[in-house]
Design a protein around this motif. Structure first.
Motif, short mmCIF file in Angstrom:
data_model
loop_
_atom_site.label_atom_id
_atom_site.label_comp_id
_atom_site.label_asym_id
_atom_site.label_seq_id
_atom_site.Cartn_x
_atom_site.Cartn_y
_atom_site.Cartn_z
N TRP A 1 -3.23 -6.14 0.44
CA TRP A 1 -4.51 -5.98 -0.26
C TRP A 1 -4.63 -4.59 -0.87
CZ3 TRP A 1 -8.57 -8.80 -1.79
CH2 TRP A 1 -9.78 -8.13 -2.06
N SER B 1 0.82 -1.21 0.00
CA SER B 1 0.00 0.00 0.00
C SER B 1 0.86 1.26 0.00
CB SER B 1 -0.93 0.00 1.21
OG SER B 1 -0.16 -0.01 2.39
N VAL C 1 -2.35 -4.16 -3.83
CA VAL C 1 -2.71 -4.82 -5.09
C VAL C 1 -4.03 -4.28 -5.63
CG1 VAL C 1 -3.10 -7.05 -6.18
CG2 VAL C 1 -1.46 -6.86 -4.33
N PHE C 2 -4.97 -4.00 -4.76
CA PHE C 2 -6.28 -3.51 -5.22
C PHE C 2 -6.60 -2.13 -4.64
CE2 PHE C 2 -6.63 -8.16 -4.93
CZ PHE C 2 -6.86 -8.46 -6.25
N ASN D 1 -8.01 0.22 -5.90
CA ASN D 1 -9.28 0.77 -6.36
C ASN D 1 -10.41 0.57 -5.38
OD1 ASN D 1 -8.92 2.23 -8.56
ND2 ASN D 1 -9.15 0.54 -10.02
N GLN D 2 -10.28 -0.48 -4.57
CA GLN D 2 -11.31 -0.73 -3.56
C GLN D 2 -11.51 0.50 -2.68
OE1 GLN D 2 -12.74 -3.84 -2.78
NE2 GLN D 2 -11.81 -4.92 -4.50
#
Lengths: 509, 480
Positions: free
Chosen positions: A469, A395, A472-473, A475-476
Motif C-alpha cells: 500500500w 514501500s 503504491v500510494f 502520498n497517503q
C-alpha cells in the motif's frame, strides 16, 4: 474542526501502562489460565491503543505544520519543567508504527513465549507506553525519561526471554545505549542552563552560539547515533537482535531504532542548525560507510537474524543520509524509509521467527527448498524481501529513492556511493531468499515444516499489505508529513542565514 | 545575653529523656524486653517527629547562639527521625534471629540519633563536635554489636580507630580556626570572614582539616577506606542504619558549615569538595565492579552516591543545596528497601549476603525480586524511577554553574555504576534458581519495602512537592 477537550494523547500514551497495571494487580497465579488472561488483556489493550491512535490520526489536521493534540500541565514546578505532549506530522507516524507493531508482537509471542508469560506482557505494555511517550513528548526532560525508560523493559525482554548469549547481549544493549543517553542528558541540561526552558517548541526557537551548538550536537549525536545505530557504534544491534525473542527483535528494529532518527529531527536539526551544517559531511561519511560496509558484512552472515540486523544498519545509513541532506525529498524520504523499514524489518523478523519456531535454528544453511512445503510462507517472504531490497511498488523503494534524490542535490559523490548500497542490499537479500526458500533440498526436517498457520497468516498479511500500500500510494503518508518537514527545513534555513536573532529572550520567564 | 528559650530543643530533650527512660526499663527487665524497648523507642521517635512539626520553623538561635533551628534543620531532622524509625523497625526481628537481642541496641540508635539532631542544628564548633561525637561513639558500639563475630569486632575497632583519627583532624582544624579568628560561633566567624579582604591562611588550613575530618564521616574518597570493611563486618541491620542516616546528618552539618561560616571562603572549599566529589564517583563506581558481597557493593555504591550528592554542593546555590537534600532522601528511602530485602535473605536460619545468593530470586520469590529490580534501577538512576530525578537535579545544579566536566564524569560513572546494579538484576532474573529463602518476612519489613518501592516508582508523578520542599529548606542557609 473543533478538537475534543478529551486529552486523547494522554490516553493513547498511558493506556498500555494501565493494561500492564491490570495484569500486574488483577491476574494472580502462574498457571495456564493466568498466562492466557494476561495475553488477552495485553492484546486487547494494545488493540485499543491502536484504535485510539488511528482515531487521533483521523482527526489529525494535515494542513497544520505545528503541534496538535497538545496536553500540558505543571510537573517539576520549581524548575519550570512541564509535562507537555503533542504530535506533528513527523511524530504521528512513529506513534502509529509503535501502536501498530505492539499488538503484532504480542500476537507473535502467543505460543513462542512459554515461561513467565504474565511478566512478558507487562514488560511489553510498559515498553509501548515508553515508546509512544518518546515520540510525543514535547518537553526535553520528559522525552529523556521516556527515551531512557525504554531500556528497562527491553533489557528484561532480551535478558529473560532471549537466546543462549542473552546476558551478554542485554548488557551490551543497555550499557551502550545508556552511555550515549547520559551524554545527551548533560547536553539537555546545558541547553536548559542556556535558555531557561526545556520545552521543545521553545527550544526550537532558541538561537545558540556556534561553540555551544557544536558541543551540544556531539552530546546529542552520541545518544542518537548509538540508538540508530550508526557505524561504528552499531555493534550492540546484531547481538541484541540475535538473542532477543522474535517479538523483541520486531520492536527493536521496528520502533526503537527510529528513536535515533526522530531525535535528529526533533533536536539536532531544529535546535542546532549551525552545528548540523558543520557536521553534515561527517554524518555523510559515516552513513556511506554504514551503507557499504554493513551491507558487505551482511553478505557473509550465516545467521538469518544477524543478516537482517546488519541490513538494518545499512538501511539506517540511508536514513541518516537523508535527514542530513536537509532537503524536502531527503528528509521526507528518511522518514518514509524509517516507517517502511519499521514494517519490513519487523515483518522479516517475524518470518525468521516462523521458521525458528519450527526448527529452532536460525542458521541459513539448515534450511533450503522450503518453497515446496511452505508456499504461502515463500510468497510472503518474497514480498517482504523485495520491499527490503527497495523494488518499485514496495514501500522500500519510495524511501530510498527520495533519499538518493535528496543526496544527489547535496553531494553527488556521496549519493553515488550510497546508491551502490542498493545493489549490495539486493545481493544479500536475494541470497538469503535463495538459500532459505529455494536452494538444495537437503534437510528433511526443514522440508517437513508445515506452512503458515492462520494466526501467522493474519499476523503477516497486514504487514505485507502495508508494504504494498505504501509502495503504491506513498502520498497517503507524504501529505501528512510534508507540512511539518517544510516548516522544519524553512526554519532551519532561516536560522542558518541568521535571519532570526530576536529569539534570545525566549524562555526568560 | 542570656536566654533560656529551650523550645526549639524540645524534640532533642524529649529524645534524651526517652532514651534514658528506656535504658532504665532495659536494665530492670533485661534482654527479654528488647522488643518492647525497640518499639517504644520507635514510638518515641515518632512523637519527637510530631513535636518537631509543632515547632515554629522560623530561624531562631538559642543557648547564646550555640544551637539554631530553621527550615533546613527541621526538614533534615524529620528525615533523620524517619531514618531512625526505619532502622529500628528493620532490626527488631533481625537481632533476635541473629541471637544478639540486647536492649542496648535501640537505645544506642536513639543516642546516635540524638547526636545527629544536634549536628544539623549546630551553630558553634563545640556543638558540632559534641553532636558528632555522641553520634560516632554510639555508632562504634553498634558496629561491634555482634560480639561473637570476629568480623563485627574488627569492624567496630576499625571504625573507631579511623573515626577517632578523623575526629582528631576535625578538632585540630577547629583549634586552628579558633586561633586565627578568636571565635567558635558560626555567625561570628562568618561575619568576621565577610569583613576580610582575603581569607587568612590559618583559616584555610583549619577549614581543610575540618573538611577532611568530615569527609571521613560521609565516606567521601579518598577518606572512604573504612566503609567497605565496616559495612561488611557490622551486623546487616546496623549496616542498614549506617547506610541510611549518619551520612544524611553529616551532609546536613557540612552544608550548614560551608554555607554559613565559610560562605566567604566559597572559592577555597569548592576546590576541595570538587575533588572529593570527582574522586568519590570514580572510586565508588569502579571499585564496586569487582565486589561479590552485596554489603560491600552497597558500601562502594554509597561512596559513589556521596560523590553525586557533593556535586550539588559544588554548585553552591540554593537549588544545588536543595538537590543534595533531596538526593540524600531518595537514596535513603531506596536503601531502606534494599536492606529490607538483604536482611530477609536467610536460608535455614542463616543469613546470606553474597550477590550469587540472590540467584533466580525472580522464580522463588517474584515479589521480592521485582521490588529489588525497581530499587536497583532507581539507584542506578534510570528513569522513570526516583533515583533518576535525584541525579537529574544535582547534575542540573552543576551544569547551571558551568561545571560541565563534573557533570560529565558524573553521568559516565553512573553508566559504570549501572553495570553493577544490573549485575544484581541479572543474577535475580537471568540465572538459574538457587534454593528459596526462608519465608515469614515480618510485617514491618514488608511495609518498609512496599513504601520504598512505591516511592521509587511514584515519585515521577509528584516530584514538585519534594523538590519544592527541599529547595525551600535549603534556601534557609542562604538568607544572608
Amino acid at each position: 474542526m473543533d478538537m475534543l477537550d478529551f486529552p486523547l494523547l494522554n490516553f493513547v500514551t498511558f493506556l498500555p501502562l494501565a493494561g500492564a497495571l491490570v495484569i500486574m494487580l488483577v491476574i494472580r497465579g502462574d498457571g495456564e489460565i493466568a498466562a492466557r488472561n494476561s495475553k488477552l488483556v495485553a492484546l486487547y489493550t494494545s488493540l485499543f491503543t491502536f484504535a485510539f491512535s488511528l482515531f487521533m490520526f483521523q482527526n489529525f489536521d494535515s494542513s497544520d505544520a505545528g503541534f496538535q493534540f497538545e496536553v500540558q500541565s505543571s510537573w517539576l514546578k520549581p524548575f519550570g519543567i512541564n509535562y507537555h505532549l503533542g504530535v506533528d506530522g513527523i511524530s504521528i507516524f512513529f506513534i502509529l508504527l509503535a501502536t501498530f507493531l505492539t499488538p503484532v508482537c504480542i500476537l507473535s509471542s502467543w505460543d513462542a513465549i512459554k515461561v513467565r508469560v504474565k511478566e512478558f506482557m507487562i514488560a511489553f505494555l510498559v515498553l509501548e507506553t515508553f515508546m509512544i511517550g518518546t515520540f510525543c513528548a514535547l518537553d526535553a526532560v520528559l522525552f529523556y525519561v521516556f527515551f531512557e525508560g525504554v531500556l528497562i523493559p527491553m533489557f528484561l525482554i532480551i535478558g529473560v526471554w532471549g537466546g543462549p548469549r542473552r546476558v551478554y547481549s542485554s548488557y551490551k544493549f543497555f550499557l551502550f545505549t545508556l552511555l550515549g543517553s547520559v551524554l545527551m542528558l548533560v547536553g539537555l541540561l546545558v541547553l536548559y542552563a542556556m535558555t531557561g526552558t526545556t520545552d521543545i517548541p521553545l527550544l526550537m526557537q532558541a538561537d545558540l552560539p556556534f561553540d555551544v551548538q557544536k558541543w551540544l550536537w556531539i552530546a546529542f549525536f552520541a545518544s542518537f547515533a548509538v540508538k540508530m545505530p550508526m557505524w561504528p557504534v552499531h555493534t550492540w544491534l546484531p547481538d541484541a537482535h540475535v538473542e532477543a525473542p522474535t517479538a523483541g527483535s520486531v520492536i527493536l528494529a521496528g520502533v526503537l531504532l527510529k528513536m535515533g532518527g526522530y531525535g535528529f529531527l526533533r533536536f539536532s536539526i531544529p535546535m542546532l542548525p549551525d552545528a548540523t551544517a558543520y557536521f553534515t559531511d561527517f554524518v555523510y561519511i559515516l552513513s556511506v560507510i554504514a551503507i557499504i560496509y554493513t551491507s558487505l558484512i551482511a553478505l557473509v552472515q550465516d545467521d538469518m537474524k544477524k543478516l537482517i540486523a546488519y541490513s538494518s544498519v545499512a538501511h539506517m545509513g540511508f536514513v541518516t543520509l537523508g535527514i542530513f541532506t536537509i532537503t524536502q525529498q531527503g528528509v521526507e524520504g528518511a522518514i518514509f524509509q524509517m516507517l517502511s523499514h519499521g514494517i519490513i524489518s519487523g515483518a522479516l523478523f517475524l518470518c525468521v521467527g516462523v521458521v525458528y519456531d519450527r526448527l529452532h535454528t536460525r542458521e541459513i544453511s539448515r534450511y533450503g527448498g522450503i518453497v515446496q512445503n511452505m508456499p504461502k510462507y515463500a510468497t510472503v517472504f518474497m514480498i517482504l524481501m523485495l520491499g527490503s531490497v527497495g523494488l518499485p511498488g514496495t514501500s522500500g523503494f519510495v524511501g530510498e529513492f527520495l533519499v538518493l534524490l535528496g543526496a544527489f542535490q547535496s553531494n553527488t559523490l556521496i549519493a553515488a556511493l550510497a546508491a551502490t548500497g542498493v545493489i549490495l542490499g539486493a545481493a544479500y537479500m536475494l541470497m538469503l531468499y535463495r538459500r532459505v526458500v529455494f536452494g538444495p533440498r537437503e534437510h528433511h526436517d526443514a522440508l517437513s515444516m508445515p506452512d503458515l498457520n492462520s494466526r501467522e497468516m493474519w499476523l503477516l498479511i497486514p504487514l505485507v499489505a502495508m508494504v504494498l500500500w505504501f509502495g503504491v500510494f506513498p502520498n497517503q503518508v507524504m501529505n501528512k508529513i510534508s507540512p511539518s518537514v517544510e516548516r522544519l527545513i524553512a526554519e532551519y534555513n532561516d536560522k542558518l542565514n541568521g535571519q532570526i536573532h530576536d529569539a534570545e529572550n525566549i524562555g526568560q520567564e | 545575653m542570656l536566654d533560656f528559650n529551650l523550645i526549639p530543643l524540645i524534640p532533642e530533650i524529649f529524645m534524651a529523656i526517652i532514651a534514658m527512660g528506656l535504658l532504665i526499663v532495659g536494665v530492670f527487665n533485661g534482654n527479654d524486653s528488647t522488643r518492647v524497648v525497640s518499639w517504644a523507642a520507635a514510638a518515641g521517635l515518632g512523637i519527637a517527629a510530631l513535636l518537631l512539626m509543632g515547632l515554629d520553623w522560623q530561624q531562631t538561635f538559642v543557648m547564646s547562639g550555640m544551637f539554631t533551628f530553621d527550615k533546613f534543620a527541621g526538614l533534615l531532622k524529620l528525615m533523620i527521625l524517619l531514618g531512625l524509625i526505619i532502622s529500628i523497625a528493620l532490626s527488631v526481628r533481625f537481632i533476635k534471629q541473629e541471637g544478639m537481642e540486647r536492649f542496648e541496641y535501640p537505645i544506642l540508635i536513639l543516642f546516635a540519633g540524638l547526636g545527629m539532631m544536634i549536628m544539623v542544628s549546630a551553630n558553634n564548633f563545640l556543638t558540632l563536635y559534641m553532636g558528632l561525637e555522641l553520634q560516632s561513639l554510639s555508632l562504634y558500639v553498634l558496629a561491634a554489636f555482634y560480639r561473637n563475630s570476629r568480623k563485627s569486632a574488627e569492624a567496630g575497632i576499625k571504625y573507631f580507630l579511623l573515626g577517632a583519627l578523623s575526629s582528631g583532624l576535625l578538632l585540630f582544624g577547629i583549634s586552628l580556626i579558633y586561633g586565627f579568628s578568636g571565635t567558635l560561633d558560626y555567625s561570628m566567624l562568618g561575619n568576621a570572614l565577610d569583613g576580610m579582604e582575603s581569607i587568612p591562611v590559618g583559616i584555610t588550613f583549619g577549614m581543610v582539616f575540618i573538611l577532611a575530618g568530615l569527609a571521613f564521616k560521609i565516606s567521601a574518597a579518598p577518606f572512604h577506606m573504612w566503609t567497605p570493611d565496616v559495612y561488611e563486618g557490622a551486623p546487616s541491620s546496623v549496616t542498614a542504619f549506617f547506610a541510611m542516616v549518619p551520612k544524611l546528618a553529616a551532609i546536613g552539618l557540612l552544608m550548614r558549615l560551608l554555607f554559613v561560616p565559610f560562605d566567604a571562603a566559597t572559592e577555597q572549599w569548592i576546590q576541595i569538595i570538587y575533588f572529593l566529589s570527582l574522586l568519590s564517583m570514580i572510586v565508588g563506581a569502579f571499585a564496586a565492579l569487582v565486589q561479590t558481597d552485596i554489603k560491600r557493593l552497597l558500601a562502594y555504591g554509597s561512596i559513589a552516591n556521596i560523590g553525586y550528592a557533593l556535586i550539588g554542593l559544588v554548585a553552591a546555590t540554593p537549588e544545588g543545596a536543595g538537590s543534595v537534600v533531596l538526593y540524600m532522601f531518595i537514596y535513603m528511602i531506596a536503601t531502606a528497601g534494599v536492606f529490607a530485602i538483604l536482611i530477609s535473605m536467610r536460608r535455614g536460619g542463616r543469613a546470606f549476603t553474597k550477590i550469587e545468593d540472590l540467584a533466580g530470586l525472580s522464580k522463588t520469590a517474584p515479589a521480592m525480586a521485582y521490588a529489588m529490580l525497581i530499587l536497583m534501577f532507581s539507584m542506578a538512576g534510570i528513569p522513570p524511577m526516583a533515583g533518576f530525578f535525584g541525579k537529574l537535579l544535582v547534575f542540573n545544579a552543576a551544569v547551571d554553574q558551568g561545571y560541565y566536566i563534573l557533570a560529565t564524569v558524573g553521568v559516565v560513572t553512573s553508566v559504570v555504576a549501572a553495570f553493577y546494579y544490573l549485575k544484581i538484576v541479572k543474577v535475580m532474573f537471568f540465572d538459574e534458581a538457587a534454593d528459596a529463602f526462608d519465608g515469614g518476612i515480618p510485617l514491618a519489613r514488608r511495609i518498609i519495602l512496599f513504601v520504598s518501592v512505591l516511592f521509587a516508582v511514584a515519585f515521577i508523578f509528584k516530584p514538585a512537592v519534594f523538590v519544592e520542599n527541599s529547595v525551600n529548606a535549603a534556601s534557609a542557609l542562604f538568607t544572608e
